[in-house]
Scaffold this active site. Structure first.
Site, PDB file in Angstrom:
ATOM      1  N   GLY A 218      34.327  28.869  39.020  1.00  0.00           N
ATOM      2  CA  GLY A 218      34.264  27.762  38.473  1.00  0.00           C
ATOM      3  C   GLY A 218      33.674  28.125  37.097  1.00  0.00           C
ATOM      4  O   GLY A 218      34.130  29.082  36.353  1.00  0.00           O
ATOM      5  N   SER A 219      32.695  27.181  36.537  1.00  0.00           N
ATOM      6  CA  SER A 219      32.192  27.689  35.373  1.00  0.00           C
ATOM      7  C   SER A 219      31.731  28.847  34.799  1.00  0.00           C
ATOM      8  O   SER A 219      31.398  29.067  33.777  1.00  0.00           O
ATOM      9  CB  SER A 219      31.127  26.165  34.845  1.00  0.00           C
ATOM     10  N   VAL A 220      31.404  29.747  35.784  1.00  0.00           N
ATOM     11  CA  VAL A 220      30.679  31.038  35.419  1.00  0.00           C
ATOM     12  C   VAL A 220      31.589  31.810  34.634  1.00  0.00           C
ATOM     13  O   VAL A 220      31.330  32.493  33.655  1.00  0.00           O
ATOM     14  CB  VAL A 220      30.227  31.777  36.700  1.00  0.00           C
ATOM     15  N   PHE A 221      33.153  31.617  34.916  1.00  0.00           N
ATOM     16  CA  PHE A 221      34.084  32.156  34.134  1.00  0.00           C
ATOM     17  C   PHE A 221      33.944  31.773  32.741  1.00  0.00           C
ATOM     18  O   PHE A 221      34.796  32.605  31.895  1.00  0.00           O
ATOM     19  CB  PHE A 221      35.459  31.839  34.760  1.00  0.00           C
ATOM     20  N   LYS A 222      33.453  30.628  32.209  1.00  0.00           N
ATOM     21  CA  LYS A 222      33.347  29.964  30.905  1.00  0.00           C
ATOM     22  C   LYS A 222      32.672  31.391  29.967  1.00  0.00           C
ATOM     23  O   LYS A 222      33.061  31.548  28.820  1.00  0.00           O
ATOM     24  CB  LYS A 222      32.525  28.657  31.006  1.00  0.00           C
TER      25      LYS A 222
END
Lengths: 500, 483
Positions: A218-222
């Site tokens: 999820g957004s951790v990849f941002k």
């Protein structure tokens, strides 16, 4: 007749010679392959006659796994102190099911079969001392490990904490856990019973969620997409597109923000703010603008390159998937689609940012010792890659600080009084959406961060499978960030860091 | 016979024999001590028990030989004693392992082991004394050749006729089981048939050595003389097929062919015999699936690791784990090999004493067998020569088949290791054979009792063909008449 009798005796001599030559073949030339055959129980049985070495926490000196003498046929019994707490790291040492994790990865040292013990074994043979195995000292920090285990509270999830400056693993927990003592006992019926109970448990306690399972981040990849953007010349204050809805190229699918929210003014946002509130459309567009190769090579530098590695226990390879087209790239950029990473990998992302852009190879074994406590080997920190320059890492740190410390940040639950925390939340869909907009499987909750932001001592990743207790309502900020906070707080106070 | 009468009489060497026996006993005691210290770090009464059994066996045999066969070869009994003693120790060691396996599984071990082997050793010693006492001159046996042949054949074929419930153990029908006792008649019939073959061939050697046609440089015997060989061949192939017992079949036929060769002095018999046996095995392999299966297990043992190949693969694991030096007595897991105490006792030694230990044990056998052949060379009568050659060769062949079987040189057979293995019939038979060897070697080494003038006319042992197989026993040998 005597000539014939002599010939017969020579013939018998030849038969004997044939037998002896064949025995040389079996016992010497092929001896090792027969001895090491997996179906040969002798080596395993033999190991129980020798005292297996201990697994020790380097910092506290606590032996979390050691062998004690019994009156059984298998002389030594493997015991575990706080077995379930450390099982993710120690693994088990079972007569029926073999060894796992450190018990397996460091088996040659623990069992004493390691070639480096040759001289020692020879001395033991001469002095008549009982041979025994060597010890393995782990980098695990007792306080961080305990805090992580307690904060997870039996929910399906994992915590991995790293020392960003060295790569040493400070905590590694996968819950719900199992008791390795039950699988390492001398009762075969007891072992089988425990094994079957664990196998039939729907929470799957035997799976190592910290190291060998991968999940959509999820957004951790941002964080990685942000790193790629900084490298491409953007700054935290750069203005990027942030529409309310983004139609994925080549499809009619509309990508929206979490709960349909608007990021800033509905069309653009700054990079730092987009990360702070975890704006999906902004990062999807940003990823597409950067292009697949930039996103992929940045992910690769952070360690996401689809290949297994060992620390020395096996860690599954993380991957961003094939990324077939622009639509896929958009979804990849917000950590969905085919992106799969381990919780350890999530911790490595923060550790790299925390360590001024330099990623160190994670390791679990601080030191290997011989039976006489002499050092066999000591870990030395190894640089794995340099995903960012120090100044880019500073910029990304500022952005991640904003996620936790600013009033709009999604990660405020990770705040620690008196200490600045940096991090990133993630809420990862993992299954088809139902008609009412909810998901069949509740999303995974993530948090990856580090503290203190100015001089990081710990990088931590928290993963909660299907949101833990919050279910469909979960977010990384709600469920995972508080766990991260407790782990960081416990570790920092144990090493005497009180504030910035 | 007057003492000091002959200036060149051989010393009897009985005290040397006693010395070897004491040394053998010390080896046995040391082996047991090592096992006990390795396993329990303390010594028990067993150390004394097995050493004393070995010592008593040797001393009794020594005394009997002093009395009834005073010139016998002094190495035969010590070799047997050290082998029997080491066998006892290893059987005891495997008992310990099996008892532990049982207790780990929550059972108690109730198999027969070293204690009953001690009983068999005592009975074996009785058989030894009996043979030595009853047969005062081995040539007497020639008179009973055909009776012995009938008994031998009867015993050999009996298990094949008996219902499987009375003859089959572990898939091989080579037993007679009556009232809780089980004996392997093949072991007893081996003696009877060896004696018969020697006597028969001595009587018929002239006929059998008559040349027929010469083909490719080999003198072929006359067609009508093939009878005995064909009969022996048929019986051995029958044993192979009916009892699934390659070992006994090979032993029986090999023995006959070798004695035929020695008696007739013609290599053509050996070639014909080999061709017959190989051809017979090939046909048996083609026709009978059980034979085919055995060969397949032998060739691809690790594909059958969980079932038919389990025993052999465990044996190979044990041998491999032992390596050059072994795990040390008591330090390995020889009890993992099924039936380690009897058929696979050599692999137990291979595991715990390594290649060195196993070759040392083979060396003891080689000494024993070479003494048998030396006796065959030295004894003056043809029957004695054939008999002792037969005994020596059968020990050698049996050892080859067993050691080759446990190390996958040959397909598995159900044969025991002479003196070493657990088993009553085997021990009884081997002690009886030992007594025959002692009897013949006494005859071979005993100085002539006729006046010295007669001795000087004959220089060294002269092989004079014995043409009177049914001749009266003479009690002592004389160089005058046919010897």
């Amino acid at each position: 007749m005597n000539r014939q009798i002599r010939r017969v005796s020579v013939f018998v001599g030849i038969l004997m010679l044939a037998v002896i030559l064949n025995l040389n073949w079996v016992q010497v030339l092929h001896g090792t392959s027969y001895r090491d055959n997996a179906a040969n129980q002798r080596v395993a049985l033999d190991d129980y006659k020798r005292q297996r070495g201990s697994i020790v926490l380097q910092g506290s000196g606590t032996a979390i796994s050691e062998s004690v003498v019994t009156k059984d046929a298998l002389t030594y019994l493997r015991t575990y102190q706080n077995g379930p707490l450390y099982a993710t790291v120690t693994g088990f040492n079972s007569i029926l099911y073999g060894n796992t994790e450190i018990e397996s990865a460091e088996d040659s040292v623990l069992s004493g079969n390691d070639d480096r013990f040759f001289v020692q074994r020879l001395t033991n043979l001469l002095t008549g001392r009982d041979p025994r195995g060597g010890n393995v000292l782990l980098t695990i920090n007792k306080q961080a490990q305990t805090a992580a285990y307690q904060a997870l509270g039996g929910r399906r999830g994992a915590v991995v904490a790293l020392d960003p400056a060295t790569g040493a693993v400070l905590a590694a927990v996968s819950t719900p856990s199992y008791d390795p003592a039950k699988l390492s006992s001398h009762s075969t019926t007891g072992i089988k019973k425990a094994w079957n109970a664990y196998l039939n448990d729907k929470d799957n306690p035997l799976s190592n969620r910290a190291f060998t399972e991968t999940y959509p981040p999820g957004s951790v990849f941002k964080v990685i997409v942000s790193a790629a953007a900084l490298k491409a010349g953007k700054s935290p204050s750069s203005v990027i597109a942030a529409p309310n809805a983004l139609t994925l190229p080549g499809t009619s699918t509309q990508l929206r923000n979490f709960a349909g929210e608007q990021c800033a003014n509905g069309s653009t946002d700054t990079l730092i703010h987009a990360l702070t509130i975890s704006c999906n459309t902004a990062f999807a567009q940003l990823g597409m603008d950067l292009g697949t190769s930039r996103v992929r090579s940045e992910a690769d530098l952070f360690g996401i390159n689809d290949s297994d590695f060992t620390i020395p226990v096996r860690v599954a390879g993380s991957t961003i998937g094939p990324v077939v087209d622009k639509a896929a790239l958009a979804q990849t950029s917000i950590g969905q689609r085919d992106v799969r990473i381990t919780p350890l990998q999530a911790a490595m992302i923060s550790a790299a940012v925390a360590n001024q852009g330099t990623l160190l190879t994670p390791y679990l074994v601080a030191e290997e010792q011989g039976p006489n406590l002499a050092t066999l080997s000591k870990a030395t920190p190894q640089i794995l890659s340099q995903p960012l320059s120090p100044s880019q890492a500073d910029q990304l740190t500022t952005m991640m600080e904003s996620v936790v410390q600013s009033a709009q940040g999604t990660g405020q639950a990770a705040q620690i009084p008196g200490i600045t925390v940096a991090g990133k939340t993630g809420t990862a869909d993992n299954g088809p959406q139902k008609a009412d907009g909810t998901y069949i499987n509740p999303p995974h909750a993530w948090f990856s961060g580090f503290a203190p932001a100015a001089r990081p001592r710990i990088a931590v990743a928290v993963f909660l499978e299907n949101g833990g207790v919050a279910g469909n309502e979960t977010t990384g900020g709600l469920a995972a960030a508080p766990v991260a906070k407790q782990v960081m707080q416990a570790y920092l106070s144990s090493i005497g860091v009180k504030g910035n | 016979m007057a003492r000091g009468y002959s200036p060149n009489r051989l010393p009897t060497r009985r005290n040397a024999e006693l010395g070897y026996i004491v040394f053998a006993t010390l080896v046995v005691a040391a082996a047991e001590a090592i096992i006990e210290i390795t396993r329990d770090s303390q010594l028990t009464a067993h150390v004394a028990t097995y050493a004393l059994v070995a010592l008593a066996t040797g001393v009794v045999a020594n005394l009997a030989i002093r009395r009834w066969a005073s010139y016998a070869d002094p190495l035969l009994v010590p070799c047997a004693v050290v082998l029997v003693g080491l066998g006892l120790v290893m059987i005891h060691r495997i008992d310990l392992g099996l008892a532990q396996q049982a207790s780990d599984a929550g059972r108690t071990y109730q198999g027969a082991g070293a204690a009953s082997q001690v009983v068999w050793v005592v009975l074996g010693l009785v058989a030894f004394l009996g043979v030595l006492l009853i047969i005062r001159d081995h040539r007497v046996l020639q008179r009973y050749a055909y009776t012995l042949a009938l008994i031998g054949l009867f015993l050999l074929l009996l298990p094949a006729v008996l219902p499987a419930s009375m003859s089959e153990i572990n898939g091989a029908r080579i037993w007679i089981r009556i009232a809780g006792f089980s004996i392997q008649p093949g072991e007893i019939s081996k003696i009877a048939l060896t004696v018969f073959a020697a006597a028969y061939l001595v009587a018929k050697r002239d006929v059998l050595s008559l040349a027929g046609r010469r083909v490719l440089g080999i003198d072929l015997p006359r067609g009508r003389d093939f009878g005995p060989l064909l009969l022996a061949w048929l019986i051995s192939i029958g044993v192979l097929v009916r009892d699934k017992d390659l070992g006994t079949s090979l032993m029986f036929f090999g023995l006959f062919v070798v004695l035929l060769y020695v008696a007739t002095e013609r290599i053509s018999w050996v070639i014909i015999g080999l061709l017959l046996f190989v051809g017979g095995c090939y046909i048996a392999y083609q026709i009978f699936p059980t034979v085919k299966e055995r060969v397949s297990v032998w060739l691809h043992v690790f594909n059958y690791m969980q079932d038919q190949g389990y025993q052999l693969s465990q044996s190979l694991f044990g041998l491999g784990t032992g390596g050059l030096f072994g795990t040390g007595l008591g330090g390995g897991n020889p009890d993992l090999v099924p039936v380690a105490k009897s058929d696979f006792i050599l692999s137990a030694f291979g595991e715990e004493t390594g290649l060195f230990g196993l070759v040392a044990i083979l060396a003891i056998y080689i000494v024993f067998i070479s003494r048998a052949f030396a006796t065959a060379l030295a004894v003056r009568d043809s029957f004695g020569k054939l008999l002792v050659t037969g005994i020596g060769f059968s020990f050698g062949l049996q050892l080859f088949v067993v050691a080759g079987g446990i190390s996958r040189l040959l397909p598995e057979t159900g044969l025991t290791t002479p003196f070493l293995s657990y088993g009553g019939s085997s021990l009884l038979a081997n002690f009886a054979l030992l007594a025959l060897l002692i009897r013949v070697s006494d005859a071979a080494r005993r100085p002539p009792t006729t006046p010295p003038s007669a001795v000087t006319t004959v220089s060294g042992p002269v092989p004079v063909p014995d043409r009177d197989p049914a001749g009266p026993p003479t009690g002592t040998l004389s160089t005058g008449g046919p010897a």
